[in-house]
Design an enzyme around this catalytic site. Structure first.
Site, PDB file in Angstrom:
ATOM      1  N   ASP A   1       0.848  -1.191   0.000  1.00 52.12           N
ATOM      2  CA  ASP A   1       0.000   0.000   0.000  1.00 52.12           C
ATOM      3  C   ASP A   1       0.880   1.236   0.000  1.00 52.12           C
ATOM      4  OD1 ASP A   1      -2.369   1.724   0.584  1.00 52.12           O
ATOM      5  OD2 ASP A   1      -3.290  -0.173   1.148  1.00 52.12           O
TER       6      ASP A   1
ATOM      7  N   HIS B   1      -4.073   5.558   3.687  1.00 46.21           N
ATOM      8  CA  HIS B   1      -4.738   4.407   3.089  1.00 46.21           C
ATOM      9  C   HIS B   1      -4.147   3.104   3.624  1.00 46.21           C
ATOM     10  CE1 HIS B   1      -5.810   1.681  -0.343  1.00 46.21           C
ATOM     11  NE2 HIS B   1      -6.877   2.464  -0.429  1.00 46.21           N
TER      12      HIS B   1
ATOM     13  N   SER C   1     -11.161  -1.225  -1.706  1.00 46.39           N
ATOM     14  CA  SER C   1      -9.954  -1.188  -0.883  1.00 46.39           C
ATOM     15  C   SER C   1     -10.233  -1.628   0.546  1.00 46.39           C
ATOM     16  CB  SER C   1      -9.376   0.236  -0.851  1.00 46.39           C
ATOM     17  OG  SER C   1      -8.692   0.540  -2.028  1.00 46.39           O
TER      18      SER C   1
END
Length: 503
Positions: free
Chosen positions: A182, A220, A444
Site C-alpha cells: 500500500d 490508506h 480497498s
C-alpha cells in the site's frame, strides 16, 4: 489526454457523500461527548470516475525473458544495449532496467532469450488529496458487543463476516504473516504497533520510508492494515485477525502514486520473506487499447501529439505482472486484491483491465454494504453489492464488506457514543494516521476483510497451508449469495470467518 479511474479508499460513486470521522486517541472523550470540539459536517468526496493520469515512466523499462527464468548473462547484455539493471526478478523471468538511450527497446529486444521490452508505468492508484476528512473474553458482535475496544461496535463488517464467532472458537490469526502492499503506514499507531514486523517492513518507493509522512489523518495503508490486524488491546478498533503479524510493504507514495515495477518488487519481496497472505488494496484500470501519456513530453497544453498508442505494452505488462504473481503463489503466498471501484461489468465492458486484480493467481474481491445498518443492526441486510464495485464472472472471486453511502434518509444514529447521520455508519471504520480513526468505503476496504479471514485460516493451520489449500477453504466456507455457485457480484460468495475456521 487519456484519463484512468482509480481504486481509492474514500471514493464513493457519483452524487454520494462520505463522512470521515476522525478520532484522535488523546481527544476521543471530547469528541464522543459532542462538545464544541466536535465539528461534524458532511463533505463531498470526489467520485470514482474522477480522472487521473496513467503515463509511461521516463527511462524505466520492464524486460521479459522468453522463459520464466532469466537467461544467463542477461545483465551484461543489457548493459551492452545501454541499459542498467536495477532489479533482477529472476524466478519470474523479469528484469527492471534504466536507460537513457531512446533506442533501448529496439536494442534490448534483439537480445537472445528476450521476449519483449516495454516501458514501466506510473499511475495514481489512490488519491488522498481528494479525500475530505472531518474531526470528530467472550465476544459479542457489533453494535452491542460489550467489548472494551471503544470503537469496535462501529465495525459492522466484522458482524457481517462473523469474525467474533471465529474468535470465540479460539482462532485469532496467531501464526499468520500478512503483507500489506500500500502507501505509507502509521507505524506507531497504538492499534497496530504491537503486530508490525518492523524488521520485515520495507519501502520500494524512491525517497520515501515505510512510515506515512503527510501531516493528515488519511493514510490508506494504515486503514487497510487496521482492518486486517488491529490488536485487541482495549483501545480502539480490532482487526479481523487481531493476532496476525503485519509486514508493511510500501509500494505507493504517500500521495498514492507509484510505478508498476515497485508493486512487482513488493510482491516478490513479501513472498520471499514468508508472507502467507499478500493484501493489495490498490488498483489501476488500464486501457486495453494502449493509449497512454508519454511523460518524456510535458507540454503546457497536452494534445494527441503526446499520446502513445501501444496495445502491446498492455498485453506484455499483464504477462509480466502475472509472472510475478504466479511466482509469488508458487513461493507460498496467497494474493488478494481489490476488484476496483469503476462499477464496471467486466462481462460486457472489456475496454479496461484492472490490475493487479486481473493478474494470474490473484484473488479479486468485490465490495458489499448495508443500507441503514445503525438504525436496525439486527435485521438490516448487509450484503448489497456496493454501487461502485466492479463485477463480472471473470472479475470477482469473493465479496467482503466495503461500505457505501446508499441510505437516503436524514436520521441520525448513535454507535460507540458517536452520533452521526445514519449513512455514515454504513462505511468502514478503521485506523488512520496521527493515531486516528476514520470511516471509508471502497473495494480497498473489502480486500483486507478477506485477507483477515485468510489469516484466521492460516492461524488455525499453524501457519502451514498452501495457497491452493487456503483458497479452497475460503471457497468452501463462503456464504453463497446471489445465484447458486459463482456469480458476477459475489464470486464464490461473501467470506465467512466462522465457517472458515469450522471446516
Amino acid at each position: 489526454m487519456f484519463k484512468i479511474k482509480y481504486t481509492s479508499a474514500n471514493v464513493i460513486w457519483p452524487a454520494l457523500f462520505a463522512m470521515a470521522g476522525l478520532v484522535g486517541c488523546s481527544q476521543d472523550e471530547d469528541l464522543m461527548a459532542g462538545s464544541e470540539k466536535d465539528q461534524t459536517s458532511v463533505s463531498a468526496i470526489t467520485s470514482a470516475t474522477a480522472p487521473t493520469n496513467l503515463s509511461f515512466r521516463a527511462n524505466h523499462y520492464i524486460v521479459l525473458s522468453t522463459q520464466e527464468k532469466l537467461p544467463a548473462g542477461l545483465e551484461n547484455k543489457l548493459a551492452t544495449a545501454n541499459g542498467k539493471v536495477t532489479s533482477l526478478l529472476s524466478g519470474a523471468g523479469v528484469a527492471l532496467v534504466y536507460s537513457e538511450d531512446p533506442a533501448f527497446i529496439t536494442k534490448a529486444s534483439k537480445i537472445s532469450g528476450v521476449r519483449s521490452v516495454v516501458r514501466d508505468f506510473n499511475a495514481q492508484w489512490i488519491n488522498p488529496k481528494d479525500q475530505k476528512l472531518v474531526a470528530v473474553e467472550a465476544y459479542g458482535t457489533p453494535p452491542a458487543s460489550g467489548d472494551n475496544d471503544r470503537f469496535f461496535d462501529m465495525q459492522w463488517g466484522h458482524a457481517a463476516i462473523k469474525a467474533s464467532e471465529a474468535w470465540n472458537k479460539g482462532y485469532r490469526g496467531k501464526g499468520a504473516l500478512v503483507a500489506v502492499l500500500d502507501s505509507g503506514f502509521d507505524t506507531d499507531h497504538p492499534d497496530l504497533a504491537a503486530n508490525i514486523e518492523s524488521k520485515l517492513s520495507k519501502s520500494f518507493v524512491t525517497g520515501e520510508e515505510v512510515a506515512y509522512k503527510l501531516n493528515d489523518p488519511f493514510s490508506h495503508g494504515t486503514h487497510t492494515a487496521g482492518t486486517i490486524a488491529a490488536a485487541d488491546n482495549g483501545i480502539g478498533t480490532i482487526g479481523v485477525a487481531p493476532e496476525a503479524r503485519l509486514m508493511l510493504v510500501k509500494v505507493l507514495t504517500d500521495e498514492g502514486s507509484g510505478a508498476f515495477s515497485w508493486i512487482m518488487q513488493g510482491i516478490l519481496y513479501a513472498s520471499a520473506n514468508g508472507a502467507d497472505v499478500i493484501s493489495m488494496s490498490i488498483g489501476a484500470a488500464v486501457p486495453r487499447n494502449g493509449r497512454f501519456l508519454d511523460d518524456n513530453n510535458t507540454p503546457d497544453d497536452p494534445s494527441d501529439d503526446f499520446i502513445v498508442n501501444d496495445t502491446k505494452a498492455v498485453q506484455e505488462l499483464l504477462v509480466a505482472l502475472s509472472r510475478i504473481t504466479n511466482y509469488a503463489t508458487q513461493q507460498g503466498s496467497l494474493l488478494i486484491a481489490s476488484a476496483g471501484n469503476e462499477a464496471n461489468n467486466g462481462m460486457t465492458d472489456q475496454s479496461l483491465v484492472h490490475l493487479p486484480s486481473a493478474a494470474g493467481n490473484v484473488v479479486s474481491i468485490s465490495a458489499t454494504t448495508p443500507i441503514g445498518w445503525a438504525l436496525n443492526p439486527t435485521t438490516t441486510f448487509m450484503d448489497n453489492l456496493a454501487s461502485y464495485s466492479n463485477y463480472g464472472i471473470t472479475d470477482v472471486h469473493f465479496a467482503a464488506p466495503g461500505g457505501d453511502a446508499l441510505y437516503e434518509g436524514n436520521e441520525t444514529a448513535t454507535v460507540s457514543g458517536l452520533t452521526r447521520p445514519a449513512y455514515v455508519f454504513d462505511l468502514v471504520f478503521s485506523t488512520g494516521s496521527l493515531d486516528s480513526y476514520y470511516w471509508s468505503a471502497g473495494t480497498s476496504m473489502a480486500a483486507p476483510h478477506a485477507a483477515g479471514v485468510a489469516a484466521l485460516i492460516v492461524g488455525k493451520n499453524g501457519g502451514q497451508i498452501s495457497p491452493s489449500g487456503l483458497l479452497a477453504k475460503l471457497r468452501a466456507s463462503a456464504d453463497d449469495l446471489g445465484k447458486p455457485g459463482q456469480d458476477p457480484y459475489y464470486g464464490y460468495g461473501r467470506v465467512n470467518a466462522d465457517r472458515a475456521v469450522s471446516n
